[in-house]
Design a protein around this motif. Structure first.
Motif, PDB file in Angstrom:
ATOM      1  N   PHE A 157      -5.699  -2.555   3.780  1.00  0.00           N
ATOM      2  CA  PHE A 157      -4.510  -1.998   3.135  1.00  0.00           C
ATOM      3  C   PHE A 157      -4.559  -2.204   1.622  1.00  0.00           C
ATOM      4  O   PHE A 157      -4.134  -1.345   0.846  1.00  0.00           O
ATOM      5  CB  PHE A 157      -3.237  -2.633   3.697  1.00  0.00           C
ATOM      6  CG  PHE A 157      -2.792  -2.055   5.016  1.00  0.00           C
ATOM      7  CD1 PHE A 157      -3.218  -0.813   5.428  1.00  0.00           C
ATOM      8  CD2 PHE A 157      -1.935  -2.767   5.847  1.00  0.00           C
ATOM      9  CE1 PHE A 157      -2.810  -0.277   6.639  1.00  0.00           C
ATOM     10  CE2 PHE A 157      -1.510  -2.233   7.057  1.00  0.00           C
ATOM     11  CZ  PHE A 157      -1.949  -0.983   7.452  1.00  0.00           C
ATOM     12  N   ILE A 216      -6.980   0.410   0.266  1.00  0.00           N
ATOM     13  CA  ILE A 216      -6.384   1.756   0.268  1.00  0.00           C
ATOM     14  C   ILE A 216      -5.397   1.902  -0.882  1.00  0.00           C
ATOM     15  O   ILE A 216      -5.402   2.888  -1.622  1.00  0.00           O
ATOM     16  CB  ILE A 216      -5.687   2.044   1.609  1.00  0.00           C
ATOM     17  CG1 ILE A 216      -6.697   2.060   2.752  1.00  0.00           C
ATOM     18  CG2 ILE A 216      -4.950   3.392   1.555  1.00  0.00           C
ATOM     19  CD1 ILE A 216      -6.061   2.184   4.133  1.00  0.00           C
ATOM     20  N   ALA A 238      -5.799   4.350  -4.131  1.00  0.00           N
ATOM     21  CA  ALA A 238      -4.749   5.362  -4.296  1.00  0.00           C
ATOM     22  C   ALA A 238      -4.118   5.257  -5.682  1.00  0.00           C
ATOM     23  O   ALA A 238      -3.826   6.268  -6.331  1.00  0.00           O
ATOM     24  CB  ALA A 238      -3.684   5.209  -3.221  1.00  0.00           C
ATOM     25  N   SER A 264      -9.077   7.028   5.306  1.00  0.00           N
ATOM     26  CA  SER A 264      -9.214   5.571   5.406  1.00  0.00           C
ATOM     27  C   SER A 264      -8.661   5.056   6.723  1.00  0.00           C
ATOM     28  O   SER A 264      -9.271   4.194   7.376  1.00  0.00           O
ATOM     29  CB  SER A 264      -8.485   4.894   4.236  1.00  0.00           C
ATOM     30  OG  SER A 264      -9.050   5.272   3.011  1.00  0.00           O
ATOM     31  N   LEU A 265      -7.508   5.583   7.133  1.00  0.00           N
ATOM     32  CA  LEU A 265      -6.913   5.147   8.395  1.00  0.00           C
ATOM     33  C   LEU A 265      -7.779   5.568   9.578  1.00  0.00           C
ATOM     34  O   LEU A 265      -7.922   4.823  10.558  1.00  0.00           O
ATOM     35  CB  LEU A 265      -5.501   5.709   8.522  1.00  0.00           C
ATOM     36  CG  LEU A 265      -4.471   5.136   7.538  1.00  0.00           C
ATOM     37  CD1 LEU A 265      -3.131   5.857   7.666  1.00  0.00           C
ATOM     38  CD2 LEU A 265      -4.280   3.638   7.751  1.00  0.00           C
ATOM     39  N   TRP A 288      -7.440  10.715   1.005  1.00  0.00           N
ATOM     40  CA  TRP A 288      -8.028   9.381   0.982  1.00  0.00           C
ATOM     41  C   TRP A 288      -7.327   8.457   1.984  1.00  0.00           C
ATOM     42  O   TRP A 288      -7.985   7.739   2.743  1.00  0.00           O
ATOM     43  CB  TRP A 288      -7.953   8.792  -0.424  1.00  0.00           C
ATOM     44  CG  TRP A 288      -8.004   7.285  -0.488  1.00  0.00           C
ATOM     45  CD1 TRP A 288      -6.984   6.439  -0.817  1.00  0.00           C
ATOM     46  CD2 TRP A 288      -9.128   6.441  -0.198  1.00  0.00           C
ATOM     47  NE1 TRP A 288      -7.390   5.136  -0.759  1.00  0.00           N
ATOM     48  CE2 TRP A 288      -8.707   5.099  -0.387  1.00  0.00           C
ATOM     49  CE3 TRP A 288     -10.433   6.669   0.192  1.00  0.00           C
ATOM     50  CZ2 TRP A 288      -9.552   4.012  -0.195  1.00  0.00           C
ATOM     51  CZ3 TRP A 288     -11.288   5.580   0.392  1.00  0.00           C
ATOM     52  CH2 TRP A 288     -10.851   4.273   0.192  1.00  0.00           C
ATOM     53  N   THR A 289      -6.001   8.502   2.004  1.00  0.00           N
ATOM     54  CA  THR A 289      -5.245   7.635   2.917  1.00  0.00           C
ATOM     55  C   THR A 289      -5.531   7.991   4.368  1.00  0.00           C
ATOM     56  O   THR A 289      -5.792   7.105   5.203  1.00  0.00           O
ATOM     57  CB  THR A 289      -3.737   7.753   2.633  1.00  0.00           C
ATOM     58  OG1 THR A 289      -3.481   7.438   1.267  1.00  0.00           O
ATOM     59  CG2 THR A 289      -2.946   6.800   3.525  1.00  0.00           C
ATOM     60  N   MET A 320       0.820  -1.208   0.000  1.00  0.00           N
ATOM     61  CA  MET A 320       0.000   0.000   0.000  1.00  0.00           C
ATOM     62  C   MET A 320       0.856   1.261   0.000  1.00  0.00           C
ATOM     63  O   MET A 320       0.664   2.173  -0.820  1.00  0.00           O
ATOM     64  CB  MET A 320      -0.918   0.013   1.219  1.00  0.00           C
ATOM     65  CG  MET A 320      -1.763   1.266   1.352  1.00  0.00           C
ATOM     66  SD  MET A 320      -2.494   1.470   2.998  1.00  0.00           S
ATOM     67  CE  MET A 320      -1.053   1.888   3.988  1.00  0.00           C
TER      68      MET A 320
END
Length: 469
Positions: A290, A293, A297, A268-269, A264-265, A97
């Motif tokens: 992961f 994501i 991405a 998402s986390l 986005w990352t 990722m």
């Protein structure tokens, strides 16, 4: 000839290097095998409550010895890999990722953009970069992968008229203090929580407090040194090299796609944290997430399916070394469990530690992990070896498992920035052109500050009986 060339004289001795981590862990495995012939076998009674298995204090008794044979050594490696499969794939998929995100250029251009916008505001620039790298370390995005960024840091500090020590401080050092606090770190806290049978990334609020304190101390200490150099360049520990014109220039822009990838990352986390609390997601869910994501991405970055696949695999390949350390370290536990000496070790450690106050016991665990990290400088590998011992030990002496995880992550993390057995440290120093002895002279006071903060945090964690949430 350039000084330091690789050319060797006919009779020049080969430079001694510290053994590879695999060699060290395998040596620990052989020591465990030998221990099955020496250490008396024994077991505790165990009970399961709400899905968590704990040992019953005072029930230890000797059992028949079961020493490991020749084939048991290699069978334990295979068994260790199988039993650690979930954690191994978590590490591999995390690498895949982050490789896609890194390949997109979002991280590099984001850092360059921050540098460009904050010229003339040296303190805020230094503080911002430290915070960004610390956040990257805290979520597991930056550990060994921080090394290429050290070269960028060198260019930056030359432009700011600082020395290369500052370059290592704001990149490698910052990433690893974030890694140590690790409020969302799959490689240390994720592995340790899995072994300790705690909810994944539980105790996050306390770890966020630790993150703020440790990063704040790092910013203060680093800027203090920067101010000394600004006032008197001759006080630099290694000397200052001026930047050439346009040396820091770059062509790639921080585009809307880059911003969207980082948003986005991050989103998402944050959602994953929510899902852990709301839906009780586990490490298996995180590994799967992961992949999602990284896939999204890559699509945002405009990569085609082949590029996404090959980039993901490249990231996995980069972390095979560290991932397989988990399985090899697990083999040590397999040998001790099959030889029935693990409980004997726990009983032996619990007796002297149980005589200490709980706070002193937690600090003792921290120091024990710090020393052990000299020999096994791998966060996930150390977790796989130490947490199976520390978890029942914490139960025996009356401190929470969450405290034992905290002691592990501080002990593992801080010493990675000091010990010369840390591969990422030595690689980062080589990139920056800083001698280890110079780095140790600069860093050791900060190491003591971190240690003091860790002592206080561990004491508070014990006093509030820091639990799984």
């Amino acid at each position: 000839m350039v000084k330091g060339s690789n050319s060797k004289g006919k009779n020049q001795k080969k430079k001694w290097e510290f053994p590879d981590t695999y060699v060290i862990v395998f040596a620990v495995l052989l020591m465990a095998v030998a221990a099955t012939y020496i250490v008396p076998a024994g077991t505790f009674d165990r009970v399961e409550t709400d899905g968590v298995t704990t040992i019953v204090s005072g029930t230890y008794e000797n059992t028949e010895s079961s020493p490991a044979g020749f084939m048991d050594v290699f069978l334990s490696v295979q068994t260790g890999m199988v039993e650690s499969a979930g954690l191994i794939f978590l590490v591999l998929f995390a690498g895949g990722m982050f490789e896609i995100i890194n390949k997109s250029g979002a991280i590099h251009t984001g850092i360059y953009s921050a540098i460009d916008k904050m010229k003339g505001k040296e303190f805020f620039l230094i503080a911002t970069i430290i915070i960004l790298f610390a956040l990257g370390g805290a979520v597991g995005a930056l550990a060994n992968s921080v090394i290429p960024f050290v070269a960028i840091g060198v260019l930056l500090v030359k432009a700011l008229k600082f020395d290369a020590i500052v370059a290592v401080a704001i990149t490698f050092n910052a990433a690893f203090i974030g890694f140590s606090a690790g409020f969302l770190n799959p490689y240390t806290v994720g592995v340790a929580h899995n072994i300790a049978e705690l909810p994944l990334f539980s105790g996050m609020v306390f770890r966020l407090v630790a993150f703020v304190l440790l990063v704040g101390a790092t910013i203060w200490y680093t800027w203090r040194y920067c101010k000394i150099i600004l006032n008197d360049p001759s006080r630099s520990l290694i000397g200052i090299e001026a930047a050439e014109d346009n040396e820091l220039g770059f062509d790639e822009k921080f585009t809307g796609r880059h911003k969207l990838i980082l948003i986005w990352t991050a989103a998402s986390l944050m959602f994953f944290v929510f899902a852990v609390i709301k839906f009780q997601w586990t490490t298996d869910h995180m590994a799967a997430f992961f992949v999602i994501i990284g896939l999204v991405a890559g699509i945002i970055a405009g990569m085609n399916y082949n590029t996404i696949a090959f980039t993901f695999l490249e990231g996995c390949k980069n972390l095979v070394y560290g991932a397989l350390i988990i399985g090899l370290a697990r083999a040590v536990l397999v040998i001790m469990e099959n030889g029935q000496i693990l409980d004997t070790l726990v009983s032996a450690l619990s007796q002297p530690l149980s005589a200490l106050p709980p706070i002193a016991t937690a600090i003792g665990m921290f120091l024990m992990n710090s020393v052990f990290n000299f020999f096994v400088p791998s966060g996930s590998g150390q977790a796989a070896i130490m947490m199976p011992i520390q978890t029942p030990l914490a139960d025996m002496i009356g401190i929470t498992r969450q405290v034992s995880v905290l002691a592990f992550q501080f002990g593992d993390g801080f010493s990675n920035v000091l010990f010369p057995t840390s591969g990422p440290l030595m690689a980062s120093l080589a990139v920056a052109g800083v001698a280890w002895i110079k780095w140790a002279k600069w860093f050791f006071p900060l190491f003591l500050i971190w240690t003091g903060i860790a002592f206080v945090l561990l004491a508070v964690a014990v006093m509030i009986n820091l639990g799984p949430l």
